[in-house]
Design a protein around this motif. Structure first.
Motif, PDB file in Angstrom:
ATOM      1  N   LEU A  16       0.522  -1.310   0.179  1.00 10.96           N
ATOM      2  CA  LEU A  16       0.221   0.217  -0.094  1.00 10.96           C
ATOM      3  C   LEU A  16       0.675   1.116   0.288  1.00 10.96           C
ATOM      4  CD1 LEU A  16      -2.824  -0.986   2.540  1.00 10.96           C
ATOM      5  CD2 LEU A  16      -3.050  -0.247  -0.343  1.00 10.96           C
ATOM      6  N   LEU A  43      -3.517  -3.925   8.982  1.00 10.37           N
ATOM      7  CA  LEU A  43      -2.336  -2.869   7.926  1.00 10.37           C
ATOM      8  C   LEU A  43      -0.983  -3.627   8.962  1.00 10.37           C
ATOM      9  CD1 LEU A  43      -2.174  -0.518   6.091  1.00 10.37           C
ATOM     10  CD2 LEU A  43      -0.370   0.183   8.247  1.00 10.37           C
ATOM     11  N   ILE A  74      -4.738   5.267  16.586  1.00 11.03           N
ATOM     12  CA  ILE A  74      -4.769   3.534  15.785  1.00 11.03           C
ATOM     13  C   ILE A  74      -4.337   2.585  16.623  1.00 11.03           C
ATOM     14  CG2 ILE A  74      -1.936   4.017  15.539  1.00 11.03           C
ATOM     15  CD1 ILE A  74      -4.904   3.167  12.495  1.00 11.03           C
ATOM     16  N   GLN A  90      -1.140  -3.464  12.819  1.00 20.03           N
ATOM     17  CA  GLN A  90      -1.719  -2.157  13.381  1.00 20.03           C
ATOM     18  C   GLN A  90      -3.205  -2.686  12.558  1.00 20.03           C
ATOM     19  OE1 GLN A  90      -0.842   1.933  11.359  1.00 20.03           O
ATOM     20  NE2 GLN A  90       0.482   2.226  12.481  1.00 20.03           N
ATOM     21  N   GLU A  91      -4.577  -2.190  12.901  1.00 20.91           N
ATOM     22  CA  GLU A  91      -6.129  -1.934  12.463  1.00 20.91           C
ATOM     23  C   GLU A  91      -5.958  -1.178  11.284  1.00 20.91           C
ATOM     24  OE1 GLU A  91      -7.390   1.611  15.397  1.00 20.91           O
ATOM     25  OE2 GLU A  91      -9.181   1.175  13.406  1.00 20.91           O
ATOM     26  N   PHE A  92      -7.070  -1.688   9.766  1.00 19.29           N
ATOM     27  CA  PHE A  92      -6.336  -1.466   8.611  1.00 19.29           C
ATOM     28  C   PHE A  92      -7.568  -0.628   9.075  1.00 19.29           C
ATOM     29  CE2 PHE A  92      -6.028  -1.811   4.681  1.00 19.29           C
ATOM     30  CZ  PHE A  92      -7.452  -1.373   3.900  1.00 19.29           C
ATOM     31  N   VAL A  93      -7.556   0.734   8.544  1.00 18.50           N
ATOM     32  CA  VAL A  93      -8.600   1.929   8.353  1.00 18.50           C
ATOM     33  C   VAL A  93      -8.762   2.262   6.964  1.00 18.50           C
ATOM     34  CG1 VAL A  93      -8.665   4.140   9.225  1.00 18.50           C
ATOM     35  CG2 VAL A  93      -7.453   2.652  10.584  1.00 18.50           C
ATOM     36  N   LYS A  94      -9.806   2.039   6.703  1.00 19.16           N
ATOM     37  CA  LYS A  94     -10.455   2.123   5.552  1.00 19.16           C
ATOM     38  C   LYS A  94     -10.832   2.866   4.115  1.00 19.16           C
ATOM     39  CE  LYS A  94     -15.310   0.415   3.498  1.00 19.16           C
ATOM     40  NZ  LYS A  94     -15.626   1.405   1.884  1.00 19.16           N
ATOM     41  N   PHE A  95     -10.438   3.892   4.881  1.00 23.32           N
ATOM     42  CA  PHE A  95     -10.499   5.611   3.439  1.00 23.32           C
ATOM     43  C   PHE A  95      -8.962   5.793   3.741  1.00 23.32           C
ATOM     44  CE2 PHE A  95     -14.748   5.266   4.485  1.00 23.32           C
ATOM     45  CZ  PHE A  95     -15.585   4.766   3.548  1.00 23.32           C
ATOM     46  N   GLY A  96      -8.432   5.030   4.168  1.00 23.16           N
ATOM     47  CA  GLY A  96      -6.402   5.138   4.076  1.00 23.16           C
ATOM     48  C   GLY A  96      -5.772   6.758   4.591  1.00 23.16           C
ATOM     49  N   LEU A 143      -5.938   8.351   9.385  1.00 27.54           N
ATOM     50  CA  LEU A 143      -6.315   7.396   8.088  1.00 27.54           C
ATOM     51  C   LEU A 143      -8.073   8.533   8.476  1.00 27.54           C
ATOM     52  CD1 LEU A 143      -3.417   4.791   9.669  1.00 27.54           C
ATOM     53  CD2 LEU A 143      -3.921   6.220   7.531  1.00 27.54           C
TER      54      LEU A 143
HETATM   55  N1  LIG Z   1      -3.467   1.688   9.551  1.00 27.60           N
HETATM   56  C1  LIG Z   1      -3.816   2.159   8.594  1.00 27.60           C
HETATM   57  C2  LIG Z   1      -2.526   2.565   7.168  1.00 27.60           C
HETATM   58  N2  LIG Z   1      -3.535   3.022   6.532  1.00 27.60           N
HETATM   59  C3  LIG Z   1      -4.035   2.066   5.511  1.00 27.60           C
HETATM   60  C4  LIG Z   1      -4.296   2.883   3.987  1.00 27.60           C
HETATM   61  C5  LIG Z   1      -5.697   2.420   3.463  1.00 27.60           C
HETATM   62  C6  LIG Z   1      -5.924   2.399   2.261  1.00 27.60           C
HETATM   63  N3  LIG Z   1      -7.516   2.111   1.567  1.00 27.60           N
HETATM   64  N4  LIG Z   1      -5.121   2.100   1.274  1.00 27.60           N
HETATM   65  C7  LIG Z   1      -4.252   2.769   1.966  1.00 27.60           C
HETATM   66  N5  LIG Z   1      -3.021   3.411   1.139  1.00 27.60           N
HETATM   67  C8  LIG Z   1      -1.594   3.205   1.706  1.00 27.60           C
HETATM   68  C9  LIG Z   1      -2.638   3.430   4.024  1.00 27.60           C
HETATM   69  C10 LIG Z   1      -3.418   2.827   3.419  1.00 27.60           C
HETATM   70  C11 LIG Z   1      -4.680   1.607   5.782  1.00 27.60           C
HETATM   71  N6  LIG Z   1      -4.778   1.449   8.054  1.00 27.60           N
END
Ligand SMILES: Nc1cnc(-c2cc(N)nc3[nH]ccc23)cn1
Length: 287
Positions: A16, A43, A74, A90-96, A143
């Motif tokens: 990512l 993540l 986070i 880490q927790e994955f955060v949907k919209f980045g 995020l």
């Molecule tokens: N703790 C986090 C950190 N980054 C994301 C993430 C989500 C996403 N949809 N695109 C991305 N593109 C780069 C990072 C990222 C998610 N969770």
């Protein structure tokens, strides 16, 4: 001080992006909850193998985030060390990341931006109360968990990511490249990080949020970035005077003169009610 995660529980999917000395991947974490097997999106933050000497600092960041919990910070599940890989889960955060979200040209309202700024200020108050210096406040580390939209009117929801490798461990070049996010005094003495450094970065992040994800001082090389601080320059002022004043107060070259987090929240609340919001909202609906 943090959970050890077995690598069998983890599955690494697509890349990512990357941070300072790290790369991030989408991953899956298998687990058991009351006998039920389940899989979570996570993540995976992997420390570059050529920066193994930073592993303590890398895990210190994980440990820090594991020991504190706040709705706008986070969640770190733990770390996994396998063969030559140091991985923070880490927790994955949907919209980045917010900087990319804004760059993608999502048209967001002034109140949306102010809500995001307020949530970041809340996270900073929490860290300040625990006397914790984050050291890497920027839009890239915000995020977006919920987009919030004009129609349903529900507000966005952000989470501040971990600080990554400590400023103390980063070389002078990396510090200079972090101008204008890194507070000027940090370049003089990276060893003594005070809470005030986060207020400076808050100002820069505020500028990013209201500049549609534009990169401040883009195109300047390290020498020119250093000159920017040497000459006590400021970022281009947004046309909203009260906002520009708040950004300049946060980005005061004298750390002790920067506003407290409470003052920042009060001023943000003032911005929310100021007539600019109504005028600007009118503006956006007109164009
Ligand atoms: N703790 C986090 C950190 N980054 C994301 C993430 C989500 C996403 N949809 N695109 C991305 N593109 C780069 C990072 C990222 C998610 N969770």
């Amino acid at each position: 001080q943090f959970q050890m995660i077995r690598h069998e529980e983890l599955e690494c999917l697509e890349s990512l992006g990357q941070g300072s000395f790290t790369r991030v991947f989408l991953g899956r974490k298998k687990g058991l909850r009351d006998g039920e097997g389940y899989v979570t999106n996570v993540l995976l933050k992997v420390l570059d193998s050529n920066h193994k000497n930073c592993w303590e600092s890398f895990f210190e960041a994980a440990s820090l985030m594991s020991q504190i919990s706040h709705k706008h910070l986070i969640h770190v599940y733990g770390i996994s060390v396998h063969q030559s890989n140091n991985i923070m889960v880490q927790e994955f955060v949907k919209f980045g990341a917010l900087d990319l979200y804004l760059k993608r040209g999502h048209s967001v309202s002034v109140s949306w931006k102010l809500e995001v700024a307020k949530q970041l200020a809340c996270a900073l108050i929490f860290l300040e109360e625990k006397n914790i210096v984050h050291g890497n406040i920027c839009a890239k580390n915000l995020l977006l968990a919920r987009e919030g939209d004009q129609t349903s009117g529900n507000s966005p929801f952000i989470k501040l990511s971990d600080p990554g490798i400590s400023l103390v461990m980063l070389g002078q070049d990396v510090l200079m490249d972090r101008i204008p996010w890194v507070a000027p005094e940090v370049l003089e003495d990276p060893e003594h990080l005070e809470l005030d450094v986060d207020k400076w970065s808050f100002g820069t992040t505020l500028w990013e949020i209201f500049s549609g994800g534009k990169v401040p001082l883009q195109g300047l090389d390290l020498h020119q970035k250093l000159q920017f601080y040497k000459k006590g320059h400021w970022l281009p002022r947004p046309d909203w005077t009260e906002l520009a004043d708040l950004i300049c107060q946060c980005m005061n070259y004298q750390p002790e003169l920067r506003p407290s987090c409470r003052t920042i929240i009060r001023q943000l609340n003032g911005l929310i009610t100021s007539d600019y919001e109504i005028l600007h909202a009118a503006g956006t609906s007109l164009n």
